[in-house]
Design an enzyme around this catalytic site. Structure first.
Site, PDB file in Angstrom:
ATOM      1  CD  GLU A 108      -3.013  -0.942   2.244  1.00  0.00           C
ATOM      2  OE1 GLU A 108      -2.591  -0.538   3.346  1.00  0.00           O
ATOM      3  OE2 GLU A 108      -4.182  -1.289   2.040  1.00  0.00           O
ATOM      4  CB  CYS A 362       0.352   6.252  12.293  1.00  0.00           C
ATOM      5  SG  CYS A 362       1.965   5.701  12.838  1.00  0.00           S
TER       6      CYS A 362
END
Length: 389
Positions: A108, A362
């Site tokens: 990704e 994150c």
């Protein structure tokens, strides 16, 4: 960056005859061209055409020697990866790209958009306007095993080539003009050092021409690589995932920290800063009751008080129902920040969470191969350019 660094690097990866290489695998392309008696000075022409025409045939690249075309056709492809999906967050600020590699595995990359005119920087109005940061992956999976990070649940699959890293930028450029690149996606970049260096050299050269000061490499603290990164990638920003002010807690939440003792890591960072004269971004994930207490803020302040750093406090993002961690309270985060700022005069920011609704925040980066779905990405300061001195 000098041309010889990009096209004649001794860091070039070995050419594998089992698969067709990306034209952005600079070392492999250079070696093949030179073996055929073709100057590597034609490489920028090839790259410019492919960036502008990602689905082109290499036969369409203009102004190459006749001998270059059969060579390119037989051993290289304009793009070895393909875009499997692109998912926008509800506010359209974040776009998560799922990219399928030549070997069938998935990685990704995440695009984060900012309006730099919003808010202030160092108490002053921000100049500029819209800009985008791209978070790229350097490996499929990761062997570091950080317990708060979803990527660690995948284990390590394989390194990406420099071309596969650069192709993430090519894919992202179709959605937004990329101004900054951060190596904060899947994998530990310094564990794929040669490909990292070559990819950054390509990104900062023609035709991408990113400023090295707008490229940030994040690491858990691979000491031997930190000791040489300034020489190989001058002016690139270094971010260190510290996450705890002492070795015991680091080892509990980051098993790989056992191989990189905190004292030796800090010595390496002192030497890096002496040689580079650059600020270091310290990443610190806030885990409730683990590393977010006022006492630990003082420990961190004492550890960093001789450095020029920006400490980025990162709200913990859940990585599954089985997670044993909780997000620190807003009160604890602000108290932690206040200690670092007021007691130790350390510039400290709180990371803006972006893309959480698409699992693009994150620590959430993981690819579910069985469902061929994605859940990941990264984010950093409100604007990565805030790291600049």
């Amino acid at each position: 960056m000098r041309n010889k660094n990009i096209y004649s690097s001794s860091l070039s990866l070995p050419i594998s005859m089992a698969t067709t290489r990306s034209v952005f695998d600079a070392g492999a392309l250079r070696l093949e061209l030179e073996a055929a008696g073709i100057s590597f000075q034609f490489i920028p022409t090839i790259w410019k055409h492919v960036v502008q025409n990602p689905s082109c045939s290499l036969d369409d690249v203009p102004s190459l020697p006749a001998a270059a075309y059969p060579l390119l056709r037989s051993k290289f492809r304009p793009m070895t990866s393909s875009l499997s999906s692109a998912i926008d967050s509800r506010d359209s600020v974040t776009t998560k790209l799922l990219i399928r590699l030549q070997n069938g595995k998935l990685v990704e990359a995440v695009i984060m958009r900012y309006d730099s005119r919003l808010g202030k920087y160092d108490g002053k109005p921000r100049p500029g306007g819209l800009r985008s940061t791209l978070c790229v992956s350097s490996q499929v999976g990761c062997k570091m095993g950080c317990k708060f990070c979803a990527t660690g649940t995948m284990g390590f699959k394989n390194n990406l080539t420099s071309g596969e890293i650069v192709e993430q930028l090519v894919h992202a450029s179709r959605f937004s003009q990329i101004r900054n690149v951060v190596f904060m996606g899947m994998g530990e970049p310094l564990n794929n050092y040669n490909a990292l260096v070559e990819a950054v050299q390509i990104m900062t050269g023609y035709p991408f021409q990113l400023s090295p000061k707008r490229v940030t490499v994040s690491t858990v603290g691979i000491i031997h690589a930190i000791n040489k990164i300034h020489e190989d990638l001058p002016n690139v920003n270094l971010a260190v995932s510290l996450h705890a002010p002492d070795q015991e807690i680091r080892c509990q939440i980051m098993p790989a920290a056992r191989a990189f003792p905190l004292g030796k890591l800090m010595d390496a960072l002192q030497l890096y800063q002496k040689n580079s004269q650059q600020k270091i971004l310290i990443e610190y994930i806030m885990l409730d009751g683990v590393n977010d207490q006022e006492q630990q803020a003082h420990q961190l302040g004492k550890l960093l008080e001789t450095f020029k750093v920006v400490v980025n406090l990162i709200p913990y993002n859940p990585v599954g129902t089985s997670s044993c961690f909780q997000t620190s309270t807003e009160q604890n985060v602000k108290k932690f920040q206040k200690v670092l700022r007021s007691e130790y005069n350390i510039r400290t920011t709180i990371r803006q969470t972006m893309g959480e609704d698409i699992n693009g925040a994150c620590g959430q980066l993981v690819v579910n191969l069985s469902e061929q779905r994605s859940a990941g990405g990264s984010n950093l300061l409100t604007d990565i350019e805030d790291l600049r001195i």
